[in-house]
Design an enzyme around this catalytic site. Sequence first.
Site, PDB file in Angstrom:
ATOM      1  N   HIS A 103       0.848  -1.188   0.000  1.00 58.26           N
ATOM      2  CA  HIS A 103       0.000   0.000   0.000  1.00 58.26           C
ATOM      3  C   HIS A 103       0.885   1.240   0.000  1.00 58.26           C
ATOM      4  O   HIS A 103       1.874   1.319   0.730  1.00 58.26           O
ATOM      5  CB  HIS A 103      -0.913   0.047   1.221  1.00 58.26           C
ATOM      6  CG  HIS A 103      -1.695   1.326   1.308  1.00 58.26           C
ATOM      7  ND1 HIS A 103      -2.796   1.570   0.532  1.00 58.26           N
ATOM      8  CD2 HIS A 103      -1.495   2.448   2.057  1.00 58.26           C
ATOM      9  CE1 HIS A 103      -3.263   2.782   0.796  1.00 58.26           C
ATOM     10  NE2 HIS A 103      -2.500   3.326   1.722  1.00 58.26           N
ATOM     11  N   ASP A 202     -15.993   2.592   7.035  1.00 58.03           N
ATOM     12  CA  ASP A 202     -14.942   3.550   6.699  1.00 58.03           C
ATOM     13  C   ASP A 202     -15.456   4.601   5.730  1.00 58.03           C
ATOM     14  O   ASP A 202     -15.164   5.792   5.876  1.00 58.03           O
ATOM     15  CB  ASP A 202     -13.729   2.828   6.109  1.00 58.03           C
ATOM     16  CG  ASP A 202     -12.674   3.804   5.616  1.00 58.03           C
ATOM     17  OD1 ASP A 202     -12.177   4.600   6.437  1.00 58.03           O
ATOM     18  OD2 ASP A 202     -12.361   3.783   4.410  1.00 58.03           O
ATOM     19  N   ARG A 209     -15.624  12.768   8.378  1.00 58.62           N
ATOM     20  CA  ARG A 209     -14.314  13.367   8.683  1.00 58.62           C
ATOM     21  C   ARG A 209     -13.962  14.459   7.684  1.00 58.62           C
ATOM     22  O   ARG A 209     -13.373  15.486   8.032  1.00 58.62           O
ATOM     23  CB  ARG A 209     -13.229  12.289   8.679  1.00 58.62           C
ATOM     24  CG  ARG A 209     -13.324  11.298   9.822  1.00 58.62           C
ATOM     25  CD  ARG A 209     -12.404  10.103   9.587  1.00 58.62           C
ATOM     26  NE  ARG A 209     -11.024  10.530   9.408  1.00 58.62           N
ATOM     27  CZ  ARG A 209     -10.111   9.854   8.708  1.00 58.62           C
ATOM     28  NH1 ARG A 209     -10.451   8.719   8.120  1.00 58.62           N
ATOM     29  NH2 ARG A 209      -8.889  10.297   8.605  1.00 58.62           N
ATOM     30  N   SER A 224      -8.423   3.930   8.739  1.00 59.12           N
ATOM     31  CA  SER A 224      -9.028   4.045   7.412  1.00 59.12           C
ATOM     32  C   SER A 224      -8.186   3.331   6.361  1.00 59.12           C
ATOM     33  O   SER A 224      -8.701   2.571   5.540  1.00 59.12           O
ATOM     34  CB  SER A 224      -9.190   5.524   7.038  1.00 59.12           C
ATOM     35  OG  SER A 224      -9.757   5.652   5.753  1.00 59.12           O
ATOM     36  N   LYS A 228      -9.055  -1.328   4.876  1.00 56.63           N
ATOM     37  CA  LYS A 228      -9.259  -1.826   3.509  1.00 56.63           C
ATOM     38  C   LYS A 228      -8.231  -2.883   3.148  1.00 56.63           C
ATOM     39  O   LYS A 228      -8.525  -3.821   2.399  1.00 56.63           O
ATOM     40  CB  LYS A 228      -9.223  -0.650   2.529  1.00 56.63           C
ATOM     41  CG  LYS A 228     -10.406   0.301   2.706  1.00 56.63           C
ATOM     42  CD  LYS A 228     -10.406   1.409   1.696  1.00 56.63           C
ATOM     43  CE  LYS A 228      -9.430   2.506   2.022  1.00 56.63           C
ATOM     44  NZ  LYS A 228      -9.830   3.331   3.170  1.00 56.63           N
TER      45      LYS A 228
END
Length: 501
Positions: A103, A202, A209, A224, A228
Amino acid sequence: MTTPSSQTANLTPQVIIAKKRQNDEAHTAAEISWFIQEFMNGGVKDYQMTAWLMAICLNSMTDEETAALTESMVRSGEVMDWSSYYSDTGSTTRQRKHRVDKHSTGGVGDKVSLILAPLVGSFGLTVPMMAGRGLGHTGGTIDKLESIPGFRTQYTAKEFAELLLSPLPNNDSSGEEANSSSNSEPLNAAIVSPSVNMCPADKRMYALRDVTATVTSLPLQTSSIMSKKIAERPDSLVLDVKFGKGSFNTKVEESLELAKRMIQTGELCGIQTTALVTRMDDPLGCSVGNWIEVKECIDIMTSGIEENRTKVNQDVSKDLIDVTLALAGQMLVQGGKAGTLKEGLVMARENLQNGKAWQNFCQMVKAQGGDPLVIKNPEKYAPAKFSAQVISPRTGYISCIDSMEIGLVGVLLGAGRKTVEESVDFSAGILFHKKAGMFVHEGDILADVYTERSAILENAVQRVLGAFSFSEEAVEVPSLITNIVTKDGVEPFDQSILEAI
């Protein structure tokens, strides 16, 4: 409403909010799980969730609270259950393999995943990569891949597992020679958009947010991002945590803290997690856009195997190659294919140069519905209607190219989007001929700009030029990768590893 347990029978939204506001003691995992479930069921209202998020923003969370929040967000929706897809009959196509993913926290010109996934998959590891779309100055892997005609990115969890684990066909019509073991080997690597049913908590929480100035809260950022990835249920995860002008975190200290938080959360959720901290002051590679970035990756993956293809300029793409190989090397270590990062780097470079990464990329494109003739003949891709050159106004050294400004110009050109509803122009973008540290003469071409929007072309050219900084003296470009972070701590990245390859 959820059925109360002995731990949650007396809970109310007000109790949860007050506990975090007062911050005298940490939430229990049961309390956080109850609050998220009630939010999804309608028992906790948006204004109550917003109050709790603000309390977290002001008072933070412990590592254990953050991990509990992450798992609760994961459980709010669909989760990959890989065990149901593996074969117990001895079939090589469905045998259990290490699942490793990567990621990135986002940047400008960051097309690493397009090379990394097929490269790591070429070693027999499973790479179940879920990626996002671009928003604001940062590009999105899904947008880039969808610039390939026919490329499909939307899959259910079951379809995603079938895509990765089903055997490849014997006949590969992409024009590449079929792998001799293609009748028994699965695809191994695929890049898709997260299922709409994954981590719905989320999505709803981020929307709140976004309009209440709580996006930058470290535990909320961590949960967050990690929810995922954890919903994919990989065995291990490597993070590319960026800092600099084109990153959401401008200071290295901020990115190190985020990396440590995400690693701790991943480990507490049972996933081996490490991170490389990388600089994003300049755009990564020689291109910013969608198809133009795919083309750069194709050139890199074919540069060692196709004599007739225009060779990639290794100097302007060296930073992209280096960070891709470093991430691949770490993924090979965590997947049990390499003993050390240096060994993994050497192995990754070999498969990048010998065509195995390219073969895997072609197979991935074909399996996901993309047109193999387009990637085999990228020069035939329909160009943007309008283009212009960015010319150097002076002689000297390039000291920096402001990646934030370049990312914003990309949005202006149509390559990016300001809101999630906007579409992108696949042909728009910027191609760099010169990068930081290089010497240029007055009149040299610094970059080419492409767009379908003629009215903004002149302004875009001037803004790209304004993103370049020059120096009369030679410039030493700072190291791209600064640190490696594990559950055991932070260490400087050994630059000699990259120099050795």
